[in-house]
Design a protein around this motif. Structure first.
Motif, PDB file in Angstrom:
ATOM      1  N   UNK A 134      54.467  21.722  51.806  1.00 49.49           N
ATOM      2  CA  UNK A 134      53.234  21.783  51.033  1.00 49.49           C
ATOM      3  C   UNK A 134      53.342  20.986  49.734  1.00 49.49           C
ATOM      4  N   UNK A 135      54.544  20.448  49.444  1.00 51.33           N
ATOM      5  CA  UNK A 135      54.757  19.673  48.229  1.00 51.33           C
ATOM      6  C   UNK A 135      55.108  20.517  47.019  1.00 51.33           C
ATOM      7  N   UNK A 136      55.201  21.827  47.202  1.00 49.30           N
ATOM      8  CA  UNK A 136      55.568  22.708  46.090  1.00 49.30           C
ATOM      9  C   UNK A 136      57.074  22.807  45.945  1.00 49.30           C
ATOM     10  N   UNK A 137      57.487  23.045  44.718  1.00 48.17           N
ATOM     11  CA  UNK A 137      58.891  23.270  44.399  1.00 48.17           C
ATOM     12  C   UNK A 137      59.067  24.770  44.226  1.00 48.17           C
ATOM     13  N   UNK A 138      60.026  25.332  44.931  1.00 49.11           N
ATOM     14  CA  UNK A 138      60.305  26.767  44.869  1.00 49.11           C
ATOM     15  C   UNK A 138      61.631  26.947  44.150  1.00 49.11           C
TER      16      UNK A 138
END
Length: 139
Positions: free
Chosen positions: A43-47
């Motif tokens: 999704x392109x998110x950084x966790x």
């Protein structure tokens, strides 16, 4: 590196995978938390895993970024937004003082004999600033 598991492309699925990885690694390996410093989802998110201020489980004195999925040649592909997320994360870590000016970017396969991060991640990071092609195998 990569998780070598299944790909995710939305927040709910990716966050669930991060939580499941954390539970599995704590239960299986006895870690106090997920092994990784950061993870990047499809999704392109950084966790945030352990974050930059806590040593990861794999390589002391390093900050690891783990892509959620399996990036060996014929499997998952790194999208432009995932590639940019990795580069943005490194830039942010530099601004926050977690990286020295002479930091290097390497793939997990440069530290020991593994297919991680997978060809499809590796093909991206070789173009990042500070990429270093040397091997860092420990003796």
């Amino acid at each position: 590196m990569h998780t070598a598991g299944s790909f995710c492309n939305d927040y709910q699925t990716c966050a669930g995978k991060v939580s499941a990885l954390q539970s599995w690694q704590v239960a299986t390996f006895g870690y106090f938390d997920i092994a990784y410093n950061y993870l990047i989802g499809g999704d392109g998110n950084i966790y945030e895993g352990r974050g930059a201020g806590v040593e990861n489980a794999w390589m002391p004195s390093a900050i690891d970024i783990c892509y959620i999925g399996n990036y060996i040649r014929n499997y998952d592909k790194v999208s432009t937004k995932m590639d940019k997320a990795g580069q943005r994360l490194i830039a942010r870590l530099g601004i926050q003082g977690y990286l020295t000016s002479d930091y290097v970017v390497i793939g997990q396969n440069q530290t020991y004999n593994t297919q991680s991060p997978g060809d499809n991640v590796y093909e991206k990071i070789v173009h990042w600033p500070h990429y270093d092609s040397q091997l860092y195998f420990s003796t």
